[in-house]
Motif scaffolding. Structure first.
Motif, PDB file in Angstrom:
ATOM      1  N   HIS A   1       0.822  -1.214   0.000  1.00 10.74           N
ATOM      2  CA  HIS A   1       0.000   0.000   0.000  1.00 10.74           C
ATOM      3  C   HIS A   1       0.854   1.261   0.000  1.00 10.74           C
ATOM      4  O   HIS A   1       2.009   1.231   0.423  1.00 10.74           O
TER       5      HIS A   1
ATOM      6  N   TYR B   1     -15.019   4.448   1.348  1.00 15.91           N
ATOM      7  CA  TYR B   1     -15.868   4.032   2.472  1.00 15.91           C
ATOM      8  C   TYR B   1     -16.265   5.195   3.386  1.00 15.91           C
ATOM      9  O   TYR B   1     -16.707   4.977   4.504  1.00 15.91           O
TER      10      TYR B   1
ATOM     11  N   ILE C   1     -11.372  -7.996   7.061  1.00 16.68           N
ATOM     12  CA  ILE C   1     -10.715  -8.300   5.781  1.00 16.68           C
ATOM     13  C   ILE C   1      -9.193  -8.248   5.931  1.00 16.68           C
ATOM     14  O   ILE C   1      -8.482  -9.084   5.379  1.00 16.68           O
TER      15      ILE C   1
ATOM     16  N   ALA D   1      -8.352 -10.566   1.576  1.00 14.03           N
ATOM     17  CA  ALA D   1      -9.461 -10.259   0.668  1.00 14.03           C
ATOM     18  C   ALA D   1      -9.934 -11.550   0.012  1.00 14.03           C
ATOM     19  O   ALA D   1      -9.127 -12.417  -0.315  1.00 14.03           O
TER      20      ALA D   1
ATOM     21  N   ARG E   1     -13.617  -9.495  -4.819  1.00 16.47           N
ATOM     22  CA  ARG E   1     -12.716  -8.403  -4.468  1.00 16.47           C
ATOM     23  C   ARG E   1     -13.393  -7.057  -4.663  1.00 16.47           C
ATOM     24  O   ARG E   1     -14.318  -6.926  -5.461  1.00 16.47           O
TER      25      ARG E   1
ATOM     26  N   TRP F   1     -11.607  -4.204  -5.380  1.00  9.41           N
ATOM     27  CA  TRP F   1     -10.771  -3.279  -6.161  1.00  9.41           C
ATOM     28  C   TRP F   1     -10.395  -3.875  -7.512  1.00  9.41           C
ATOM     29  O   TRP F   1      -9.355  -3.521  -8.082  1.00  9.41           O
TER      30      TRP F   1
ATOM     31  N   ALA G   1      -4.936 -10.840  -4.803  1.00 11.52           N
ATOM     32  CA  ALA G   1      -5.741 -10.358  -3.678  1.00 11.52           C
ATOM     33  C   ALA G   1      -4.870 -10.181  -2.433  1.00 11.52           C
ATOM     34  O   ALA G   1      -3.789 -10.744  -2.341  1.00 11.52           O
TER      35      ALA G   1
ATOM     36  N   ASN H   1      -3.403 -10.955   7.028  1.00  9.34           N
ATOM     37  CA  ASN H   1      -2.321 -10.299   7.762  1.00  9.34           C
ATOM     38  C   ASN H   1      -2.287 -10.724   9.224  1.00  9.34           C
ATOM     39  O   ASN H   1      -1.569 -10.124  10.028  1.00  9.34           O
TER      40      ASN H   1
ATOM     41  N   LEU I   1      -5.130   0.546  12.702  1.00  7.67           N
ATOM     42  CA  LEU I   1      -4.659   0.942  11.374  1.00  7.67           C
ATOM     43  C   LEU I   1      -5.842   1.299  10.476  1.00  7.67           C
ATOM     44  O   LEU I   1      -5.817   2.300   9.767  1.00  7.67           O
TER      45      LEU I   1
ATOM     46  N   LEU J   1      -6.566   4.845   8.692  1.00 10.25           N
ATOM     47  CA  LEU J   1      -6.581   5.077   7.240  1.00 10.25           C
ATOM     48  C   LEU J   1      -7.947   5.558   6.771  1.00 10.25           C
ATOM     49  O   LEU J   1      -8.051   6.273   5.774  1.00 10.25           O
TER      50      LEU J   1
HETATM   51  C1  HEC Z   1       0.785  -8.443  -0.256  1.00  9.32           C
HETATM   52  C2  HEC Z   1       0.219  -7.131  -0.473  1.00  9.32           C
HETATM   53  C3  HEC Z   1      -0.602  -6.514   0.662  1.00  9.32           C
HETATM   54  C4  HEC Z   1      -0.243  -6.332   1.991  1.00  9.32           C
HETATM   55  C5  HEC Z   1       1.051  -6.747   2.689  1.00  9.32           C
HETATM   56  C6  HEC Z   1      -1.355  -5.648   2.615  1.00  9.32           C
HETATM   57  N1  HEC Z   1      -2.349  -5.410   1.707  1.00  9.32           N
HETATM   58 FE1  HEC Z   1      -4.132  -4.480   2.065  1.00  9.32          FE
HETATM   59  N2  HEC Z   1      -4.720  -4.871   0.155  1.00  9.32           N
HETATM   60  C7  HEC Z   1      -3.961  -5.473  -0.834  1.00  9.32           C
HETATM   61  C8  HEC Z   1      -4.752  -5.613  -2.043  1.00  9.32           C
HETATM   62  C9  HEC Z   1      -4.296  -6.226  -3.362  1.00  9.32           C
HETATM   63  C10 HEC Z   1      -6.027  -5.071  -1.747  1.00  9.32           C
HETATM   64  C11 HEC Z   1      -7.257  -4.998  -2.673  1.00  9.32           C
HETATM   65  C12 HEC Z   1      -8.162  -6.197  -2.374  1.00  9.32           C
HETATM   66  C13 HEC Z   1      -9.438  -6.181  -3.187  1.00  9.32           C
HETATM   67  O1  HEC Z   1      -9.389  -5.989  -4.413  1.00  9.32           O
HETATM   68  O2  HEC Z   1     -10.525  -6.367  -2.579  1.00  9.32           O
HETATM   69  C14 HEC Z   1      -5.962  -4.597  -0.359  1.00  9.32           C
HETATM   70  C15 HEC Z   1      -7.010  -3.989   0.299  1.00  9.32           C
HETATM   71  C16 HEC Z   1      -6.958  -3.462   1.575  1.00  9.32           C
HETATM   72  C17 HEC Z   1      -8.033  -2.761   2.229  1.00  9.32           C
HETATM   73  C18 HEC Z   1      -9.407  -2.484   1.612  1.00  9.32           C
HETATM   74  C19 HEC Z   1     -10.243  -3.768   1.623  1.00  9.32           C
HETATM   75  C20 HEC Z   1     -11.532  -3.649   0.860  1.00  9.32           C
HETATM   76  O3  HEC Z   1     -12.250  -4.670   0.830  1.00  9.32           O
HETATM   77  O4  HEC Z   1     -11.851  -2.607   0.277  1.00  9.32           O
HETATM   78  C21 HEC Z   1      -7.588  -2.399   3.474  1.00  9.32           C
HETATM   79  C22 HEC Z   1      -8.350  -1.641   4.555  1.00  9.32           C
HETATM   80  C23 HEC Z   1      -6.234  -2.878   3.581  1.00  9.32           C
HETATM   81  N3  HEC Z   1      -5.878  -3.526   2.424  1.00  9.32           N
HETATM   82  C24 HEC Z   1      -5.440  -2.695   4.705  1.00  9.32           C
HETATM   83  C25 HEC Z   1      -4.191  -3.315   4.886  1.00  9.32           C
HETATM   84  C26 HEC Z   1      -3.423  -3.232   6.116  1.00  9.32           C
HETATM   85  C27 HEC Z   1      -3.847  -2.473   7.366  1.00  9.32           C
HETATM   86  C28 HEC Z   1      -2.288  -3.951   5.910  1.00  9.32           C
HETATM   87  C29 HEC Z   1      -1.159  -4.237   6.885  1.00  9.32           C
HETATM   88  C30 HEC Z   1      -1.538  -4.896   8.134  1.00  9.32           C
HETATM   89  C31 HEC Z   1      -2.348  -4.479   4.544  1.00  9.32           C
HETATM   90  N4  HEC Z   1      -3.509  -4.053   3.963  1.00  9.32           N
HETATM   91  C32 HEC Z   1      -1.364  -5.262   3.950  1.00  9.32           C
HETATM   92  C33 HEC Z   1      -2.653  -5.897  -0.696  1.00  9.32           C
HETATM   93  C34 HEC Z   1      -1.941  -5.928   0.495  1.00  9.32           C
END
Ligand code: HEC
Length: 126
Positions: free
Chosen positions: A42, A68, A81, A86, A91, A93, A101, A105, A117, A121
């Motif tokens: 991110h 949101y 999530i 995800a 999904r 996004w 996806a 975490n 967090l 955000l």
């Molecule tokens: C390996 C890559 C990766 C990591 C590491 C990651 N994310 Fe994500 N995150 C994504 C992707 C790709 C999406 C889009 C998922 C989708 O299309 O619904 C996303 C979506 C999200 C969303 C929006 C979800 C939704 O349904 O709209 C949030 C909030 C989020 N991440 C928070 C975090 C937080 C907080 C962390 C750390 C603890 C984190 N992410 C770590 C890749 C990552």
């Protein structure tokens, strides 16, 4: 009133974290996001279009906050999530970010930290 100077001194030494202002809060949470591995995928602000034309790996925090902003259930749902990952079959996004996806975490963050967090955000709107 003999203790007044002591009281004033005690008040002056309340740790500043208790009174964290917006900039301090942002810096503290960004550090937690980095420690938790979120920033590997991110960014805080949307990134300019990549030279190779590929979409970003993951949505920018600000785009998530905008999506949101009028959704009172977002904090709870997004915390879940973040912990479980995800759902690749539904999904949120698709077409805006890469095809991979978000993985769960839960190994990197506690649910309390994920919630902090997410709550941070979600207020990163311009
Ligand atoms: C390996 C890559 C990766 C990591 C590491 C990651 N994310 Fe994500 N995150 C994504 C992707 C790709 C999406 C889009 C998922 C989708 O299309 O619904 C996303 C979506 C999200 C969303 C929006 C979800 C939704 O349904 O709209 C949030 C909030 C989020 N991440 C928070 C975090 C937080 C907080 C962390 C750390 C603890 C984190 N992410 C770590 C890749 C990552």
């Amino acid at each position: 009133m003999r203790n007044l100077p002591g009281l004033v001194a005690a008040l002056l030494f309340i740790p500043s974290a208790v009174h964290a202002n917006r900039a301090e809060y942002d810096a503290m949470m960004l550090e937690q996001a980095q420690q938790s591995g979120c920033m590997a995928c991110h960014t805080v602000l949307p990134t300019p279009r990549r030279a190779d034309g590929l979409p970003p790996i993951a949505p920018a925090w600000r785009d998530i906050a905008l999506k949101y902003r009028d959704d009172p259930g977002a904090s709870e749902r997004l915390t879940h999530i973040v912990m479980t990952g995800a759902n690749p079959r539904s999904r949120h996004w698709v077409g805006k970010v890469s095809t991979v996806a978000m993985p769960p975490n839960a190994g990197a963050v506690s649910e309390a930290r994920a919630r902090r967090l997410v709550n941070w955000l979600l207020v990163l709107v311009p």
